[in-house]
Design a protein around this motif. Structure first.
Motif, short mmCIF file in Angstrom:
data_model
loop_
_atom_site.label_atom_id
_atom_site.label_comp_id
_atom_site.label_asym_id
_atom_site.label_seq_id
_atom_site.Cartn_x
_atom_site.Cartn_y
_atom_site.Cartn_z
N UNK A 1 0.83 -1.20 0.00
CA UNK A 1 0.00 0.00 0.00
C UNK A 1 0.87 1.26 0.00
N UNK A 2 1.92 1.24 0.75
CA UNK A 2 2.80 2.41 0.83
C UNK A 2 3.54 2.66 -0.48
N UNK A 3 4.04 1.58 -1.09
CA UNK A 3 4.94 1.74 -2.24
C UNK A 3 4.28 1.63 -3.61
N UNK A 4 3.12 0.95 -3.70
CA UNK A 4 2.60 0.65 -5.04
C UNK A 4 1.13 0.97 -5.29
N UNK A 5 0.32 1.09 -4.26
CA UNK A 5 -1.12 1.22 -4.48
C UNK A 5 -1.70 2.43 -3.76
N UNK A 6 -2.64 3.08 -4.40
CA UNK A 6 -3.26 4.28 -3.82
C UNK A 6 -4.36 3.94 -2.82
N UNK A 7 -4.85 2.69 -2.86
CA UNK A 7 -5.88 2.27 -1.91
C UNK A 7 -6.00 0.75 -1.88
N UNK A 8 -6.75 0.26 -0.92
CA UNK A 8 -6.90 -1.18 -0.74
C UNK A 8 -7.64 -1.83 -1.90
N UNK A 9 -8.62 -1.13 -2.45
CA UNK A 9 -9.37 -1.69 -3.58
C UNK A 9 -8.46 -1.96 -4.77
N UNK A 10 -7.56 -1.02 -5.07
CA UNK A 10 -6.64 -1.19 -6.19
C UNK A 10 -5.70 -2.37 -5.96
N UNK A 11 -5.22 -2.51 -4.73
CA UNK A 11 -4.35 -3.63 -4.39
C UNK A 11 -5.08 -4.95 -4.58
N UNK A 12 -6.29 -5.04 -4.05
CA UNK A 12 -7.06 -6.29 -4.13
C UNK A 12 -7.37 -6.66 -5.58
N UNK A 13 -7.73 -5.66 -6.36
CA UNK A 13 -8.03 -5.92 -7.76
C UNK A 13 -6.79 -6.40 -8.52
N UNK A 14 -5.68 -5.72 -8.30
CA UNK A 14 -4.45 -6.07 -9.01
C UNK A 14 -3.91 -7.45 -8.59
N UNK A 15 -3.99 -7.76 -7.31
CA UNK A 15 -3.46 -9.04 -6.82
C UNK A 15 -4.51 -10.15 -6.86
N UNK A 16 -5.72 -9.80 -7.27
CA UNK A 16 -6.82 -10.75 -7.37
C UNK A 16 -7.06 -11.47 -6.04
N UNK A 17 -7.23 -10.66 -4.98
CA UNK A 17 -7.52 -11.19 -3.66
C UNK A 17 -8.84 -10.62 -3.15
N UNK A 18 -9.48 -11.33 -2.25
CA UNK A 18 -10.76 -10.95 -1.70
C UNK A 18 -10.56 -9.93 -0.57
N UNK A 19 -11.06 -8.72 -0.78
CA UNK A 19 -10.90 -7.65 0.19
C UNK A 19 -11.52 -8.02 1.53
#
Length: 64
Positions: free
Chosen positions: A17-35
């Motif tokens: 989250x600190x280095x690559x993603x602007x929010x948790x939703x973007x991280x979950x979508x990119x990594x294909x994980x269930x928020x």
């Protein structure tokens, strides 16, 4: 692949989250994980996502 251990998961997610993603939703979508699964797993160790700070924080810190 994301860590299964909640403490390792916490560290992994906060780094991402600190280095690559602007929010948790973007991280979950990119990594294909269930928020919801992530939020639930970290809630079990008393951590919650703070959207303003874009990181998981100890629930105690969020209250104070």
């Amino acid at each position: 692949m994301i860590p299964k251990d909640p403490v390792m998961l916490l560290s992994f997610l906060n780094l991402k989250l600190r280095d690559f993603y602007s929010n948790l939703d973007a991280l979950c979508e990119d990594l294909d994980v269930d928020k919801e699964e992530i939020v639930k797993k970290l809630a079990a160790i008393d951590y919650q996502y703070d959207a303003e700070k874009n990181q998981f924080l100890n629930s105690y810190k969020l209250k104070n």
